[in-house]
Design a protein around this motif. Structure first.
Motif, PDB file in Angstrom:
ATOM      1  N   ARG A  75      43.281  40.561  33.354  1.00  0.00           N
ATOM      2  CA  ARG A  75      43.415  39.190  33.854  1.00  0.00           C
ATOM      3  C   ARG A  75      42.798  38.159  32.904  1.00  0.00           C
ATOM      4  O   ARG A  75      43.166  37.003  32.948  1.00  0.00           O
ATOM      5  N   ARG A  78      45.867  37.868  30.727  1.00  0.00           N
ATOM      6  CA  ARG A  78      47.056  37.408  31.466  1.00  0.00           C
ATOM      7  C   ARG A  78      46.633  37.025  32.886  1.00  0.00           C
ATOM      8  O   ARG A  78      46.689  37.843  33.802  1.00  0.00           O
ATOM      9  N   ASP A  80      47.842  35.592  35.396  1.00  0.00           N
ATOM     10  CA  ASP A  80      48.755  35.718  36.537  1.00  0.00           C
ATOM     11  C   ASP A  80      49.328  37.120  36.711  1.00  0.00           C
ATOM     12  O   ASP A  80      50.236  37.317  37.512  1.00  0.00           O
ATOM     13  N   GLY A  99      46.006  38.678  44.196  1.00  0.00           N
ATOM     14  CA  GLY A  99      47.352  39.053  43.785  1.00  0.00           C
ATOM     15  C   GLY A  99      47.488  40.525  43.479  1.00  0.00           C
ATOM     16  O   GLY A  99      48.257  40.916  42.601  1.00  0.00           O
TER      17      GLY A  99
END
Length: 125
Positions: A75, A78, A80, A99
């Motif tokens: 994370r 990246r 998302d 998420g």
């Protein structure tokens, strides 16, 4: 005429047989799969700029990082990136990031595929 691009899954599993079986299930469902047996290997794939749409990782992994740490490190690269965790046994308390989803082994491939589809669905789709 080509269809929509395949979703690319980064699958991290140190058990070779399970890695192959899950890869085959995901490929049969139309996904592309990057394989790694360690968190460090997975991070190398991410750092190389590979097009990864979702991280699917075991919790207990050989090497310096476990699946929780891998997801947190992924994370940072990246922010998302959707994550699915899986484990048969973990002594550490869950550290799910936003998420993400968690599965215990054994799990059904159909459940994982549905989870991938739900985590990667375009907003409003």
């Amino acid at each position: 005429m080509s269809g929509p691009p395949k979703l690319q899954i980064l699958l991290v599993e140190d058990e070779a047989l399970l890695l192959e079986v899950i890869t085959a299930d995901l490929e049969d469902a139309g996904f592309g799969v990057f394989q790694a047996e360690t968190a460090e290997g997975a991070m190398n794939i991410l750092r190389a700029g590979s097009s990864v749409d979702l991280l699917f990782t075991d919790i207990r992994l050989p090497g310096q990082m476990d699946g929780w740490q891998l997801a947190e490190a992924a994370r940072t690269l990246r922010p998302d990136l959707p994550v699915i965790y899986a484990t048969g046994f973990s002594q550490t308390p869950p550290r799910l990031i936003d998420g993400s989803l968690f599965f215990t082994k054994p799990y059904r491939a159909t459940a994982i595929i549905r989870a991938i589809q739900s985590l990667t669905a375009a907003p409003g789709a």
